[in-house]
Enzyme design. Structure first.
Site, short mmCIF file in Angstrom:
data_model
loop_
_atom_site.label_atom_id
_atom_site.label_comp_id
_atom_site.label_asym_id
_atom_site.label_seq_id
_atom_site.Cartn_x
_atom_site.Cartn_y
_atom_site.Cartn_z
N ASP A 1 -4.61 -13.02 3.28
CA ASP A 1 -5.85 -12.55 3.91
C ASP A 1 -7.07 -12.85 3.06
OD1 ASP A 1 -4.70 -10.78 2.14
OD2 ASP A 1 -4.99 -9.00 3.37
N HIS B 1 0.82 -1.22 0.00
CA HIS B 1 0.00 0.00 0.00
C HIS B 1 0.85 1.27 0.00
CE1 HIS B 1 -3.68 -2.19 0.42
NE2 HIS B 1 -3.35 -2.70 1.59
N HIS C 1 -6.38 -7.24 -0.44
CA HIS C 1 -6.50 -5.81 -0.71
C HIS C 1 -5.63 -5.41 -1.90
CE1 HIS C 1 -7.35 -6.34 3.63
NE2 HIS C 1 -8.33 -5.50 3.37
N ASP D 1 -2.73 -10.54 -2.58
CA ASP D 1 -3.33 -10.09 -1.33
C ASP D 1 -4.81 -9.78 -1.53
OD1 ASP D 1 -2.09 -8.79 1.44
OD2 ASP D 1 -3.92 -7.79 0.81
#
Length: 343
Positions: A285, A160, A198, A196
């Site tokens: 995740d 991120h 996200h 991931d």
């Protein structure tokens, strides 16, 4: 498979993040890396090696010098102003109708350099983030030196983080630094695959206008999920990078079957690109029991991911990203790696 690991990751241990209108315990904790390491040792995944120190100049290949200077000095400035009894978190953002000029005061500075209020700066943040970056770049070095694969077991995660902003528990973009290290060692083309839950908004932004890095990501639809403002399917890169960003956003509740179908499409694009090496942003995740995610993969679904990636037959650096079901993270992350080795 060699595992690059530094105990300095534990220096990042935030006390709180702003979530759902409340200051809550941070879910990105040292236990995450410790559980993955424990599982890797249990199954004899490979030797554990310490990272090399590549210095700040290597970080500046991806990150802006002013941002790096901020990260290095932020805690001292916060402690001088606030006493150090709480983590450093932002207060306001230079959003629409405000001017993005970096303030002098620490409250304004951290707001300028942060994407969210869930990524606390602590006394050990700079040390831990640098160690995590060095772990990733060391894994890239191992691959550049001829290893078929290496695993960068670092935290805090990185995907991120942009060239000049922190967020989503990330401070330095480990996957981007690994990709750049491979390029600096002589590779002409690198693929980064982000699995991931996200979207890796930071990695996409860093390589948005470049053709020497293909960025592919499958992730939760940004209309439903963090980081919300990047990761749509129509984002394909800009300028020289047009066509070298591929996003596969997926809805809440995505099953393993649907997720693997999306992975298959991205693997096809990677094979078409024919990179010299692959960097995998390894987030687990996507697991059905993850406390901040809404996909439906089970532990048994992770080894087939590694097996599919092995069929690309590319030198591969795995870089640890998300995964917050702490009891299961070791089985899930190591499951991918064992699937890769078995494949």
């Amino acid at each position: 498979m060699q595992i690059v690991y530094s105990q300095d990751h534990a220096r990042q241990h935030g006390r709180g993040e702003l979530t759902d209108g409340r200051l809550m315990p941070v879910v990105e904790t040292p236990a995450r890396a410790e559980m993955v390491l424990k599982r890797a040792q249990e199954v004899g995944l490979g030797d554990i090696v310490p990272p090399s120190d590549f210095g700040v100049d290597a970080l500046a290949r991806i990150h802006r010098p002013d941002y790096l200077a901020f990260l290095e000095t932020a805690w001292a400035a916060w402690e001088a102003e606030r006493g150090g009894e709480t983590d450093c978190l932002p207060l306001i953002w230079p959003v629409r109708n405000l001017r993005p000029i970096c303030p002098h005061h620490i409250d304004g500075k951290v707001s300028y350099y942060a994407l969210d209020a869930g990524t606390p700066i602590t006394p050990g943040t700079w040390t831990a983030a640098r160690a995590s970056a060095n772990v990733a770049m060391t894994a890239a070095e191992l691959v550049a030196d001829g290893a078929p694969a290496a695993f960068a077991l670092g935290r805090p995660p990185g995907h991120h983080a942009t060239a000049d902003q922190l967020g989503g528990y990330c401070f330095l973009n480990n996957a981007a630094l690994a990709a750049q290290r491979l390029l600096d060692r002589g590779a002409a083309r690198i693929a980064v695959l982000d699995v991931d839950y996200h979207h890796g908004n930071g990695t996409q932004a860093i390589f948005d206008d470049r053709a020497d890095v293909l960025f592919c990501s499958l992730h939760a639809d940004p209309r439903q999920e963090f980081p919300y403002f990047l990761g749509h399917a129509d984002e394909t890169g800009t300028g020289a990078g047009d066509g070298y960003t591929v996003n596969a956003p997926l809805p809440w509740g995505t099953t393993a079957q649907a997720w693997m179908a999306a992975l298959e499409r991205l693997c096809g694009r990677i094979a078409e690109y024919a990179p010299d090496a692959l960097v995998v942003s390894l987030g687990v995740d996507t697991y059905k029991g993850d406390p901040i995610s809404r996909f439906a993969l089970d532990t048994r679904d992770f080894p087939p991911i590694g097996a599919r990636l092995a069929r690309l037959a590319l030198p591969t650096a795995f870089v640890m990203e998300g995964g917050y079901a702490v009891e299961e993270i070791g089985h899930n992350a190591v499951g991918v790696l064992r699937g890769f080795e078995g494949g």
